[in-house]
Design a protein around this motif. Structure first.
Motif, PDB file in Angstrom:
ATOM      1  N   ASN A   2      -2.458   0.681  12.702  1.00 32.77           N
ATOM      2  CA  ASN A   2      -2.194  -0.660  12.187  1.00 32.77           C
ATOM      3  C   ASN A   2      -1.661  -0.559  10.752  1.00 32.77           C
ATOM      4  O   ASN A   2      -1.573   0.520  10.189  1.00 32.77           O
ATOM      5  CB  ASN A   2      -3.464  -1.523  12.250  1.00 32.77           C
ATOM      6  N   LYS A   3      -1.293  -1.691  10.172  1.00 39.37           N
ATOM      7  CA  LYS A   3      -0.713  -1.683   8.822  1.00 39.37           C
ATOM      8  C   LYS A   3      -1.666  -1.070   7.801  1.00 39.37           C
ATOM      9  O   LYS A   3      -1.241  -0.336   6.917  1.00 39.37           O
ATOM     10  CB  LYS A   3      -0.317  -3.101   8.419  1.00 39.37           C
ATOM     11  N   ARG A   4      -2.951  -1.357   7.943  1.00 42.32           N
ATOM     12  CA  ARG A   4      -3.940  -0.779   7.023  1.00 42.32           C
ATOM     13  C   ARG A   4      -3.885   0.742   7.074  1.00 42.32           C
ATOM     14  O   ARG A   4      -3.909   1.417   6.043  1.00 42.32           O
ATOM     15  CB  ARG A   4      -5.323  -1.279   7.392  1.00 42.32           C
ATOM     16  N   VAL A   7      -0.718   2.016   5.305  1.00 45.75           N
ATOM     17  CA  VAL A   7      -0.831   1.921   3.847  1.00 45.75           C
ATOM     18  C   VAL A   7      -1.778   3.005   3.329  1.00 45.75           C
ATOM     19  O   VAL A   7      -1.486   3.678   2.334  1.00 45.75           O
ATOM     20  CB  VAL A   7      -1.295   0.511   3.404  1.00 45.75           C
ATOM     21  N   LEU A   8      -2.907   3.200   3.995  1.00 47.37           N
ATOM     22  CA  LEU A   8      -3.845   4.265   3.608  1.00 47.37           C
ATOM     23  C   LEU A   8      -3.148   5.622   3.642  1.00 47.37           C
ATOM     24  O   LEU A   8      -3.240   6.404   2.693  1.00 47.37           O
ATOM     25  CB  LEU A   8      -5.061   4.262   4.542  1.00 47.37           C
ATOM     26  N   ASP A 126      -9.398   5.121  10.878  1.00 44.10           N
ATOM     27  CA  ASP A 126      -9.248   5.580   9.495  1.00 44.10           C
ATOM     28  C   ASP A 126      -9.475   7.085   9.369  1.00 44.10           C
ATOM     29  O   ASP A 126      -8.765   7.764   8.618  1.00 44.10           O
ATOM     30  CB  ASP A 126     -10.199   4.826   8.560  1.00 44.10           C
ATOM     31  N   THR A 129      -6.436   8.777  10.580  1.00 47.31           N
ATOM     32  CA  THR A 129      -5.396   8.618   9.554  1.00 47.31           C
ATOM     33  C   THR A 129      -5.566   9.644   8.442  1.00 47.31           C
ATOM     34  O   THR A 129      -4.597  10.279   8.022  1.00 47.31           O
ATOM     35  CB  THR A 129      -5.435   7.192   8.964  1.00 47.31           C
TER      36      THR A 129
END
Length: 167
Positions: A2-4, A7-8, A126, A129
């Protein structure tokens, strides 16, 4: 992802690349991080613009789009680090998510991914990611150390290329 997650990935990547390009705890490192963060984040977010038009993970998630971003700094002399954001967005979608992307769109709508991915809503998104970002940093460090430096001033190369083309 996702966008989060994108960005992370981009923020961690910019911080890590800042130290790869300028390996010290100095103002030069802070300047390098500041210089590359915005282009990398913008590049990381750009492929998801296709959620507003076209077909997501197809229209702007393909090798021809990446080719445009790779060529852009050579032709125009700016946006040197945007391609890194676009490339790592693709890698995160291929390796980190279950769905994958259509690398060869518009020639083929087949989506390519790896079985290592998680859904974007997973509690492990996360973590995946951060792991993918660490692997990307290792690859960028190796490229910077053994192949070509990532802090090239492409504006001079772009000026020469433009002069050669009569522009």
């Amino acid at each position: 992802m996702n966008k989060r997650g994108h960005v992370l990935n981009a923020l961690l990547l910019a911080l890590g690349l800042g130290f790869v390009i300028e390996p010290s705890l100095s103002t030069a490192t802070a300047r390098t991080v500041a210089e590359i963060t915005v282009p990398i984040v913008l590049g990381a977010l750009f492929p998801d613009v296709d959620t507003a038009f076209g077909r997501h993970r197809k229209t702007l998630h393909s090798l021809p789009v990446l080719g445009i971003f790779l060529a852009y700094p050579l032709v125009f002399g700016n946006l040197q680090y945007v391609w890194i954001g676009v490339l790592t967005h693709y890698l995160l979608d291929v390796v980190g998510s279950r769905r994958g992307i259509a690398l060869f769109h518009p020639l083929s709508d087949t989506e390519y991914g790896m079985p290592t991915g998680v859904t974007t809503s997973s509690k492990y998104a996360d973590l995946v990611t951060v792991i993918v970002t660490a692997l990307e940093l290792a690859v960028f460090w190796a490229i910077h150390t053994y192949v070509v430096t990532l802090d090239l001033d492409l504006s001079a190369a772009a000026s020469e290329a433009a002069a050669g083309l009569g522009i």
